[in-house]
Motif scaffolding. Structure first.
Motif, short mmCIF file in Angstrom:
data_model
loop_
_atom_site.label_atom_id
_atom_site.label_comp_id
_atom_site.label_asym_id
_atom_site.label_seq_id
_atom_site.Cartn_x
_atom_site.Cartn_y
_atom_site.Cartn_z
N ASP A 96 0.24 8.01 -9.34
CA ASP A 96 -0.97 7.60 -8.63
C ASP A 96 -1.62 6.38 -9.28
O ASP A 96 -2.43 5.69 -8.67
CB ASP A 96 -1.97 8.75 -8.56
CG ASP A 96 -1.73 9.66 -7.37
OD1 ASP A 96 -0.95 9.28 -6.48
OD2 ASP A 96 -2.32 10.76 -7.34
N GLN A 151 -2.54 -0.77 -6.60
CA GLN A 151 -2.49 -1.34 -5.25
C GLN A 151 -3.87 -1.39 -4.62
O GLN A 151 -4.23 -2.37 -3.95
CB GLN A 151 -1.53 -0.54 -4.38
CG GLN A 151 -0.07 -0.74 -4.74
CD GLN A 151 0.87 -0.05 -3.76
OE1 GLN A 151 0.53 0.99 -3.17
NE2 GLN A 151 2.06 -0.59 -3.59
N PHE A 152 -4.66 -0.35 -4.82
CA PHE A 152 -6.03 -0.32 -4.27
C PHE A 152 -6.82 -1.51 -4.81
O PHE A 152 -7.49 -2.23 -4.05
CB PHE A 152 -6.70 0.99 -4.66
CG PHE A 152 -8.12 1.13 -4.18
CD1 PHE A 152 -8.40 1.76 -2.97
CD2 PHE A 152 -9.18 0.65 -4.93
CE1 PHE A 152 -9.71 1.90 -2.52
CE2 PHE A 152 -10.48 0.78 -4.50
CZ PHE A 152 -10.75 1.40 -3.28
N HIS A 181 -5.15 10.89 -13.65
CA HIS A 181 -3.97 11.09 -12.80
C HIS A 181 -3.04 12.12 -13.43
O HIS A 181 -1.83 11.92 -13.51
CB HIS A 181 -3.24 9.76 -12.59
CG HIS A 181 -4.09 8.68 -11.99
ND1 HIS A 181 -4.64 8.78 -10.73
CD2 HIS A 181 -4.50 7.48 -12.49
CE1 HIS A 181 -5.35 7.69 -10.46
NE2 HIS A 181 -5.28 6.89 -11.51
N GLY A 183 -0.83 3.59 -7.27
CA GLY A 183 -1.69 3.53 -6.09
C GLY A 183 -3.02 2.88 -6.41
O GLY A 183 -3.57 2.11 -5.62
N GLU A 184 -3.56 3.19 -7.59
CA GLU A 184 -4.81 2.57 -8.01
C GLU A 184 -4.63 1.07 -8.23
O GLU A 184 -5.51 0.27 -7.90
CB GLU A 184 -5.33 3.23 -9.29
CG GLU A 184 -6.67 2.68 -9.75
CD GLU A 184 -7.34 3.52 -10.83
OE1 GLU A 184 -8.33 3.04 -11.41
OE2 GLU A 184 -6.86 4.63 -11.09
N SER A 212 0.80 -1.24 0.00
CA SER A 212 0.00 0.00 0.00
C SER A 212 0.83 1.28 0.00
O SER A 212 0.26 2.36 0.17
CB SER A 212 -0.93 0.00 1.23
OG SER A 212 -0.17 -0.01 2.43
N ASP A 213 2.13 1.17 -0.19
CA ASP A 213 2.99 2.36 -0.05
C ASP A 213 2.73 3.43 -1.09
O ASP A 213 3.09 4.60 -0.91
CB ASP A 213 4.47 1.96 -0.05
CG ASP A 213 4.89 1.28 -1.35
OD1 ASP A 213 4.05 0.58 -1.95
OD2 ASP A 213 6.05 1.45 -1.77
N ARG A 214 2.10 3.07 -2.22
CA ARG A 214 1.80 4.05 -3.26
C ARG A 214 0.37 4.60 -3.15
O ARG A 214 -0.03 5.45 -3.95
CB ARG A 214 1.95 3.41 -4.64
CG ARG A 214 3.36 2.91 -4.95
CD ARG A 214 4.26 4.06 -5.33
NE ARG A 214 5.57 3.59 -5.76
CZ ARG A 214 6.47 4.36 -6.37
NH1 ARG A 214 6.18 5.62 -6.61
NH2 ARG A 214 7.64 3.88 -6.72
N LEU A 215 -0.37 4.12 -2.17
CA LEU A 215 -1.79 4.48 -2.05
C LEU A 215 -1.97 5.60 -1.03
O LEU A 215 -1.94 5.39 0.18
CB LEU A 215 -2.59 3.24 -1.64
CG LEU A 215 -4.11 3.38 -1.55
CD1 LEU A 215 -4.70 3.92 -2.84
CD2 LEU A 215 -4.74 2.04 -1.19
N ARG A 216 -2.14 6.82 -1.54
CA ARG A 216 -2.34 7.98 -0.68
C ARG A 216 -3.76 7.99 -0.11
O ARG A 216 -4.69 7.42 -0.70
CB ARG A 216 -2.11 9.27 -1.44
CG ARG A 216 -0.73 9.45 -2.01
CD ARG A 216 -0.60 10.79 -2.72
NE ARG A 216 -1.45 10.90 -3.89
CZ ARG A 216 -2.57 11.63 -3.95
NH1 ARG A 216 -2.98 12.31 -2.87
NH2 ARG A 216 -3.29 11.69 -5.05
#
Length: 387
Positions: free
Chosen positions: A253, A259-260, A247, A256-257, A142-146
Protein backbone atom coordinates in the motif's frame (compact mmCIF):
# COMPACT_ATOMS: atom_id res chain seq x y z
CA UNK A 1 -16.40 19.47 -22.41
CA UNK A 2 -16.28 22.05 -25.09
CA UNK A 3 -19.14 21.76 -27.51
CA UNK A 4 -18.24 19.88 -30.64
CA UNK A 5 -15.62 17.69 -28.93
CA UNK A 6 -15.24 14.21 -30.40
CA UNK A 7 -13.56 11.08 -29.14
CA UNK A 8 -12.81 8.12 -31.45
CA UNK A 9 -13.24 4.78 -29.72
CA UNK A 10 -13.10 1.16 -30.74
CA UNK A 11 -16.74 0.06 -31.36
CA UNK A 12 -16.45 -3.02 -29.10
CA UNK A 13 -14.97 -0.93 -26.28
CA UNK A 14 -17.65 1.71 -26.80
CA UNK A 15 -20.40 -0.90 -26.58
CA UNK A 16 -18.97 -2.38 -23.39
CA UNK A 17 -18.53 1.02 -21.75
CA UNK A 18 -22.02 2.01 -22.82
CA UNK A 19 -23.42 -1.11 -21.13
CA UNK A 20 -21.16 -1.27 -18.06
CA UNK A 21 -19.83 2.27 -17.71
CA UNK A 22 -20.81 4.66 -14.96
CA UNK A 23 -22.37 8.08 -15.48
CA UNK A 24 -21.65 11.39 -13.77
CA UNK A 25 -24.54 13.84 -14.06
CA UNK A 26 -23.23 17.29 -13.16
CA UNK A 27 -25.87 20.00 -13.30
CA UNK A 28 -25.36 23.75 -13.35
CA UNK A 29 -21.61 23.73 -14.05
CA UNK A 30 -20.91 27.22 -15.46
CA UNK A 31 -19.73 27.53 -19.03
CA UNK A 32 -15.97 28.02 -19.20
CA UNK A 33 -15.25 25.95 -16.08
CA UNK A 34 -12.09 23.87 -16.53
CA UNK A 35 -13.25 20.31 -15.87
CA UNK A 36 -11.16 17.16 -15.87
CA UNK A 37 -11.40 13.49 -15.12
CA UNK A 38 -8.23 11.48 -14.57
CA UNK A 39 -5.61 12.62 -17.07
CA UNK A 40 -7.62 14.89 -19.36
CA UNK A 41 -9.44 18.20 -18.94
CA UNK A 42 -11.59 20.55 -21.02
CA UNK A 43 -13.37 23.85 -20.85
CA UNK A 44 -17.05 23.24 -20.25
CA UNK A 45 -19.40 24.27 -23.03
CA UNK A 46 -23.03 25.45 -22.76
CA UNK A 47 -24.51 21.95 -23.30
CA UNK A 48 -22.41 20.12 -20.69
CA UNK A 49 -24.36 17.98 -18.21
CA UNK A 50 -21.76 15.40 -17.24
CA UNK A 51 -19.72 12.40 -18.40
CA UNK A 52 -20.89 8.97 -19.55
CA UNK A 53 -19.27 5.60 -20.29
CA UNK A 54 -16.81 5.90 -17.40
CA UNK A 55 -14.88 2.67 -16.76
CA UNK A 56 -15.65 1.21 -13.31
CA UNK A 57 -12.94 1.85 -10.73
CA UNK A 58 -11.10 4.74 -9.13
CA UNK A 59 -11.07 8.15 -10.82
CA UNK A 60 -9.80 11.62 -10.03
CA UNK A 61 -12.36 14.34 -10.76
CA UNK A 62 -10.91 17.86 -10.89
CA UNK A 63 -12.15 21.31 -11.81
CA UNK A 64 -11.37 25.04 -11.67
CA UNK A 65 -14.02 27.73 -11.61
CA UNK A 66 -13.58 30.62 -14.05
CA UNK A 67 -14.60 34.25 -13.63
CA UNK A 68 -17.03 35.69 -16.13
CA UNK A 69 -15.43 37.46 -19.15
CA UNK A 70 -16.49 40.79 -17.66
CA UNK A 71 -14.31 39.98 -14.61
CA UNK A 72 -11.31 38.95 -16.68
CA UNK A 73 -12.12 35.25 -17.14
CA UNK A 74 -9.40 34.22 -14.69
CA UNK A 75 -9.10 30.54 -13.76
CA UNK A 76 -9.34 29.76 -10.05
CA UNK A 77 -7.35 27.20 -8.06
CA UNK A 78 -7.97 23.52 -8.74
CA UNK A 79 -10.20 21.28 -6.64
CA UNK A 80 -10.11 17.50 -6.95
CA UNK A 81 -11.69 14.42 -5.43
CA UNK A 82 -11.26 10.69 -5.80
CA UNK A 83 -14.36 8.72 -6.77
CA UNK A 84 -14.78 4.96 -6.93
CA UNK A 85 -17.47 4.07 -9.47
CA UNK A 86 -19.19 0.73 -9.90
CA UNK A 87 -20.60 -0.67 -13.15
CA UNK A 88 -23.70 1.27 -14.29
CA UNK A 89 -23.39 3.72 -11.38
CA UNK A 90 -25.21 7.03 -11.70
CA UNK A 91 -23.72 9.80 -9.56
CA UNK A 92 -25.50 13.14 -9.36
CA UNK A 93 -24.04 16.49 -8.33
CA UNK A 94 -25.19 20.12 -8.51
CA UNK A 95 -22.89 23.10 -8.86
CA UNK A 96 -22.88 25.35 -5.80
CA UNK A 97 -22.17 28.88 -7.11
CA UNK A 98 -21.47 30.24 -3.64
CA UNK A 99 -18.82 27.63 -2.82
CA UNK A 100 -17.77 27.25 -6.48
CA UNK A 101 -17.81 23.51 -5.92
CA UNK A 102 -19.80 20.40 -6.78
CA UNK A 103 -22.33 19.24 -4.21
CA UNK A 104 -22.95 15.48 -4.33
CA UNK A 105 -25.65 15.42 -1.64
CA UNK A 106 -28.31 14.70 -4.28
CA UNK A 107 -26.66 11.30 -4.91
CA UNK A 108 -27.97 10.12 -1.54
CA UNK A 109 -31.54 10.83 -2.66
CA UNK A 110 -32.60 7.51 -4.20
CA UNK A 111 -35.77 8.98 -5.68
CA UNK A 112 -33.82 11.73 -7.45
CA UNK A 113 -31.17 9.32 -8.70
CA UNK A 114 -33.89 6.99 -10.02
CA UNK A 115 -35.47 9.91 -11.86
CA UNK A 116 -32.13 10.82 -13.44
CA UNK A 117 -31.43 7.20 -14.37
CA UNK A 118 -34.82 6.98 -16.11
CA UNK A 119 -34.04 10.13 -18.13
CA UNK A 120 -30.48 9.19 -19.17
CA UNK A 121 -31.55 8.69 -22.77
CA UNK A 122 -32.78 12.29 -22.91
CA UNK A 123 -29.59 13.50 -21.23
CA UNK A 124 -27.32 11.50 -23.51
CA UNK A 125 -26.67 14.32 -26.06
CA UNK A 126 -25.43 16.51 -23.19
CA UNK A 127 -23.06 13.93 -21.71
CA UNK A 128 -19.48 13.80 -22.93
CA UNK A 129 -17.91 10.33 -23.35
CA UNK A 130 -15.08 9.35 -21.02
CA UNK A 131 -11.74 10.03 -22.76
CA UNK A 132 -10.89 6.41 -23.45
CA UNK A 133 -7.54 7.36 -25.00
CA UNK A 134 -6.17 8.27 -21.54
CA UNK A 135 -7.56 5.24 -19.69
CA UNK A 136 -4.41 3.14 -20.07
CA UNK A 137 -2.28 6.05 -18.88
CA UNK A 138 -4.55 6.66 -15.88
CA UNK A 139 -4.51 2.99 -14.86
CA UNK A 140 -0.71 2.97 -15.03
CA UNK A 141 -0.63 5.90 -12.58
CA UNK A 142 -3.20 4.50 -10.13
CA UNK A 143 -3.18 0.70 -10.30
CA UNK A 144 -1.76 0.39 -6.76
CA UNK A 145 -4.22 2.87 -5.25
CA UNK A 146 -7.14 1.06 -3.63
CA UNK A 147 -10.44 2.84 -2.92
CA UNK A 148 -10.05 2.49 0.87
CA UNK A 149 -6.49 3.80 0.75
CA UNK A 150 -7.50 6.85 -1.32
CA UNK A 151 -10.29 7.64 1.14
CA UNK A 152 -7.89 7.36 4.08
CA UNK A 153 -5.30 9.63 2.45
CA UNK A 154 -7.51 12.41 1.11
CA UNK A 155 -8.74 15.17 3.46
CA UNK A 156 -11.77 14.53 5.65
CA UNK A 157 -13.50 17.22 3.61
CA UNK A 158 -13.22 14.91 0.60
CA UNK A 159 -11.59 17.67 -1.44
CA UNK A 160 -7.98 17.83 -2.60
CA UNK A 161 -7.25 21.53 -3.13
CA UNK A 162 -4.26 23.09 -4.84
CA UNK A 163 -4.19 25.83 -2.19
CA UNK A 164 -4.04 25.62 1.59
CA UNK A 165 -7.26 26.58 3.35
CA UNK A 166 -5.80 28.29 6.43
CA UNK A 167 -7.26 29.90 9.55
CA UNK A 168 -5.59 31.73 12.49
CA UNK A 169 -4.10 29.42 15.12
CA UNK A 170 -5.71 31.58 17.80
CA UNK A 171 -9.19 33.04 17.54
CA UNK A 172 -9.47 36.50 19.06
CA UNK A 173 -13.11 36.55 20.06
CA UNK A 174 -12.90 39.56 22.37
CA UNK A 175 -11.67 43.12 21.89
CA UNK A 176 -9.32 42.72 24.85
CA UNK A 177 -7.57 39.75 23.15
CA UNK A 178 -7.08 41.67 19.92
CA UNK A 179 -5.78 44.75 21.77
CA UNK A 180 -2.98 42.71 23.32
CA UNK A 181 -1.62 41.72 19.91
CA UNK A 182 1.30 43.63 18.31
CA UNK A 183 0.05 46.82 16.71
CA UNK A 184 0.41 47.37 12.97
CA UNK A 185 0.16 51.17 12.99
CA UNK A 186 3.92 51.72 12.99
CA UNK A 187 6.40 50.89 10.28
CA UNK A 188 8.31 47.62 10.55
CA UNK A 189 12.07 47.98 10.82
CA UNK A 190 12.87 44.47 9.57
CA UNK A 191 11.26 41.69 7.56
CA UNK A 192 11.29 39.52 10.69
CA UNK A 193 9.36 42.16 12.62
CA UNK A 194 6.76 42.29 9.86
CA UNK A 195 6.38 38.52 9.81
CA UNK A 196 6.07 38.39 13.60
CA UNK A 197 3.12 40.78 13.42
CA UNK A 198 1.18 38.51 11.08
CA UNK A 199 -1.23 36.10 12.76
CA UNK A 200 0.02 32.52 13.02
CA UNK A 201 -1.96 30.36 10.59
CA UNK A 202 -2.81 26.66 10.38
CA UNK A 203 -4.68 24.51 7.88
CA UNK A 204 -8.41 24.41 8.45
CA UNK A 205 -9.34 21.20 10.22
CA UNK A 206 -10.46 18.54 7.78
CA UNK A 207 -8.73 20.06 4.73
CA UNK A 208 -5.23 18.62 5.20
CA UNK A 209 -3.98 15.60 3.26
CA UNK A 210 -3.56 12.62 5.59
CA UNK A 211 -0.24 11.21 4.47
CA UNK A 212 1.72 8.68 6.49
CA UNK A 213 3.95 10.35 9.05
CA UNK A 214 7.59 9.86 8.04
CA UNK A 215 9.82 9.33 11.11
CA UNK A 216 11.80 12.44 11.98
CA UNK A 217 14.77 10.32 13.08
CA UNK A 218 16.14 7.47 11.02
CA UNK A 219 17.47 5.63 14.09
CA UNK A 220 15.76 4.01 17.13
CA UNK A 221 15.57 5.64 20.58
CA UNK A 222 18.69 5.08 22.64
CA UNK A 223 20.78 4.23 19.58
CA UNK A 224 24.55 4.12 19.98
CA UNK A 225 26.73 6.42 17.86
CA UNK A 226 27.56 3.44 15.64
CA UNK A 227 23.85 2.65 15.17
CA UNK A 228 23.07 6.29 14.39
CA UNK A 229 25.77 6.29 11.72
CA UNK A 230 24.51 3.04 10.22
CA UNK A 231 20.85 4.15 10.21
CA UNK A 232 21.83 7.45 8.62
CA UNK A 233 23.30 5.56 5.66
CA UNK A 234 20.65 2.82 5.51
CA UNK A 235 17.07 4.05 6.08
CA UNK A 236 15.64 0.58 6.70
CA UNK A 237 14.73 1.31 10.33
CA UNK A 238 12.74 4.43 9.33
CA UNK A 239 11.06 2.59 6.45
CA UNK A 240 10.08 -0.38 8.61
CA UNK A 241 8.71 2.03 11.24
CA UNK A 242 6.55 3.77 8.64
CA UNK A 243 5.28 0.46 7.26
CA UNK A 244 4.50 -0.85 10.75
CA UNK A 245 2.59 2.29 11.73
CA UNK A 246 0.71 2.89 8.48
CA UNK A 247 0.73 -0.14 6.17
CA UNK A 248 1.11 -3.11 8.48
CA UNK A 249 -1.52 -5.22 6.71
CA UNK A 250 -0.05 -4.73 3.26
CA UNK A 251 3.35 -3.04 2.75
CA UNK A 252 2.52 -2.69 -0.96
CA UNK A 253 0.00 0.00 0.00
CA UNK A 254 3.03 2.29 0.32
CA UNK A 255 3.18 2.19 -3.49
CA UNK A 256 -0.46 3.28 -3.54
CA UNK A 257 0.43 6.21 -1.31
CA UNK A 258 3.29 7.08 -3.65
CA UNK A 259 0.81 7.09 -6.54
CA UNK A 260 -1.73 9.14 -4.56
CA UNK A 261 0.91 11.80 -3.84
CA UNK A 262 2.05 11.86 -7.47
CA UNK A 263 -1.49 12.22 -8.86
CA UNK A 264 -2.30 14.99 -6.36
CA UNK A 265 0.79 16.86 -7.51
CA UNK A 266 0.81 16.19 -11.25
CA UNK A 267 -2.95 16.53 -11.85
CA UNK A 268 -4.17 18.29 -8.70
CA UNK A 269 -1.32 20.87 -8.57
CA UNK A 270 -0.67 20.22 -4.85
CA UNK A 271 2.97 21.04 -4.17
CA UNK A 272 2.79 19.55 -0.67
CA UNK A 273 2.07 16.20 -2.33
CA UNK A 274 5.25 16.50 -4.41
CA UNK A 275 7.28 17.06 -1.24
CA UNK A 276 5.77 13.93 0.32
CA UNK A 277 6.46 11.96 -2.88
CA UNK A 278 10.11 13.02 -2.68
CA UNK A 279 10.42 12.02 0.97
CA UNK A 280 8.81 8.60 0.40
CA UNK A 281 11.04 7.99 -2.59
CA UNK A 282 14.15 8.93 -0.63
CA UNK A 283 13.15 6.58 2.17
CA UNK A 284 12.54 3.67 -0.19
CA UNK A 285 15.64 4.17 -2.32
CA UNK A 286 18.02 4.46 0.61
CA UNK A 287 16.85 1.44 2.63
CA UNK A 288 19.52 -1.10 1.69
CA UNK A 289 18.56 -3.94 4.04
CA UNK A 290 14.86 -3.53 3.20
CA UNK A 291 15.59 -4.30 -0.47
CA UNK A 292 16.70 -7.77 0.56
CA UNK A 293 13.54 -8.31 2.63
CA UNK A 294 10.79 -6.70 0.53
CA UNK A 295 11.38 -8.01 -2.99
CA UNK A 296 7.80 -7.44 -4.19
CA UNK A 297 7.71 -3.91 -2.79
CA UNK A 298 10.80 -2.93 -4.77
CA UNK A 299 9.76 -4.69 -7.96
CA UNK A 300 6.53 -2.71 -7.67
CA UNK A 301 8.46 0.50 -7.00
CA UNK A 302 10.35 0.15 -10.28
CA UNK A 303 7.08 -0.31 -12.19
CA UNK A 304 5.45 2.67 -10.45
CA UNK A 305 8.44 4.95 -11.13
CA UNK A 306 8.67 3.79 -14.74
CA UNK A 307 5.16 5.10 -15.44
CA UNK A 308 5.43 8.20 -13.27
CA UNK A 309 8.68 9.42 -14.80
CA UNK A 310 7.24 8.73 -18.24
CA UNK A 311 4.48 11.29 -17.65
CA UNK A 312 6.56 14.19 -16.37
CA UNK A 313 7.30 16.89 -19.00
CA UNK A 314 11.02 17.02 -19.89
CA UNK A 315 11.49 20.60 -18.66
CA UNK A 316 10.06 19.58 -15.27
CA UNK A 317 13.38 18.06 -14.33
CA UNK A 318 15.19 21.30 -15.02
CA UNK A 319 12.75 23.37 -12.97
CA UNK A 320 12.04 21.13 -10.00
CA UNK A 321 13.33 17.57 -9.89
CA UNK A 322 16.90 18.43 -10.83
CA UNK A 323 17.00 21.02 -8.07
CA UNK A 324 19.80 19.85 -5.75
CA UNK A 325 20.02 16.73 -7.91
CA UNK A 326 17.29 15.08 -5.85
CA UNK A 327 16.16 12.48 -8.35
CA UNK A 328 19.51 11.58 -9.85
CA UNK A 329 21.25 11.26 -6.46
CA UNK A 330 18.33 9.32 -4.94
CA UNK A 331 18.15 6.87 -7.82
CA UNK A 332 21.93 6.52 -7.87
CA UNK A 333 21.76 5.26 -4.28
CA UNK A 334 18.91 2.94 -5.23
CA UNK A 335 20.78 1.38 -8.15
CA UNK A 336 23.91 0.99 -6.04
CA UNK A 337 22.02 -0.84 -3.27
CA UNK A 338 19.97 -2.89 -5.76
CA UNK A 339 23.18 -4.29 -7.27
CA UNK A 340 24.32 -5.68 -3.90
CA UNK A 341 25.01 -9.42 -3.47
CA UNK A 342 22.14 -9.96 -1.01
CA UNK A 343 19.46 -8.63 -3.40
CA UNK A 344 17.17 -11.06 -5.24
CA UNK A 345 18.39 -11.79 -8.76
CA UNK A 346 15.12 -10.80 -10.42
CA UNK A 347 15.08 -7.46 -8.61
CA UNK A 348 18.74 -6.84 -9.44
CA UNK A 349 18.14 -7.47 -13.15
CA UNK A 350 14.97 -5.35 -13.19
CA UNK A 351 16.81 -2.47 -11.52
CA UNK A 352 19.65 -2.67 -14.04
CA UNK A 353 17.17 -2.61 -16.91
CA UNK A 354 15.39 0.42 -15.38
CA UNK A 355 18.71 2.17 -14.93
CA UNK A 356 19.54 1.64 -18.61
CA UNK A 357 16.11 2.95 -19.61
CA UNK A 358 16.50 6.16 -17.59
CA UNK A 359 20.03 6.72 -18.87
CA UNK A 360 18.79 6.56 -22.46
CA UNK A 361 15.60 8.55 -21.85
CA UNK A 362 17.02 11.41 -19.77
CA UNK A 363 20.72 11.28 -20.65
CA UNK A 364 21.75 10.65 -17.04
CA UNK A 365 24.83 8.77 -15.87
CA UNK A 366 24.16 7.02 -12.56
CA UNK A 367 27.68 5.57 -12.39
CA UNK A 368 29.47 8.90 -12.25
CA UNK A 369 30.15 10.96 -9.14
CA UNK A 370 27.31 13.46 -8.99
CA UNK A 371 28.24 17.11 -8.81
CA UNK A 372 26.56 18.83 -5.87
CA UNK A 373 24.62 21.38 -7.87
CA UNK A 374 24.48 20.45 -11.54
CA UNK A 375 22.48 17.67 -13.21
CA UNK A 376 24.60 14.92 -14.72
CA UNK A 377 24.49 14.13 -18.43
CA UNK A 378 26.08 11.36 -20.44
CA UNK A 379 28.71 12.47 -22.97
CA UNK A 380 27.50 10.93 -26.21
CA UNK A 381 29.66 10.31 -29.30
CA UNK A 382 29.32 12.87 -32.08
CA UNK A 383 26.26 12.25 -34.19
CA UNK A 384 24.71 9.86 -31.64
CA UNK A 385 21.15 10.66 -30.59
CA UNK A 386 18.80 9.16 -28.02
CA UNK A 387 15.18 8.48 -28.97
Amino acid sequence: MASGSRVDMDPDVARKLFEEGATLVLLGVPQGTVFGIDYKSWKVGPRFRGVKMIPPGLHFLNYCSVNSPSCGGEVGPKTGLFLHLKPRDVLLANWDPKEEDLNFSASSNEEEVSRIRASLQDLDPYLGPYPYEVMRKWVSLSDRLREELAINLQPLSGRVRSYSDVVPETEFRHTKDRAEQPRNDTACQTMREGLDRLPKMKEREGTELRFSAIPEKTYPPGATPAQITQCSMDFTYALETLLDQNHRQDPLDLLGELQFAFVCFLIGNVYEAFEHWKRLLSLLCRAEAAMQKHKELYLGLIAVLYHQLGEIPPDFFVDIVSQNNFLTSTLQDFFQFASGPGVDGTLRKRAEKFKTHLTKKFNWDFDADLDECEPVVVDLPEGFTVA
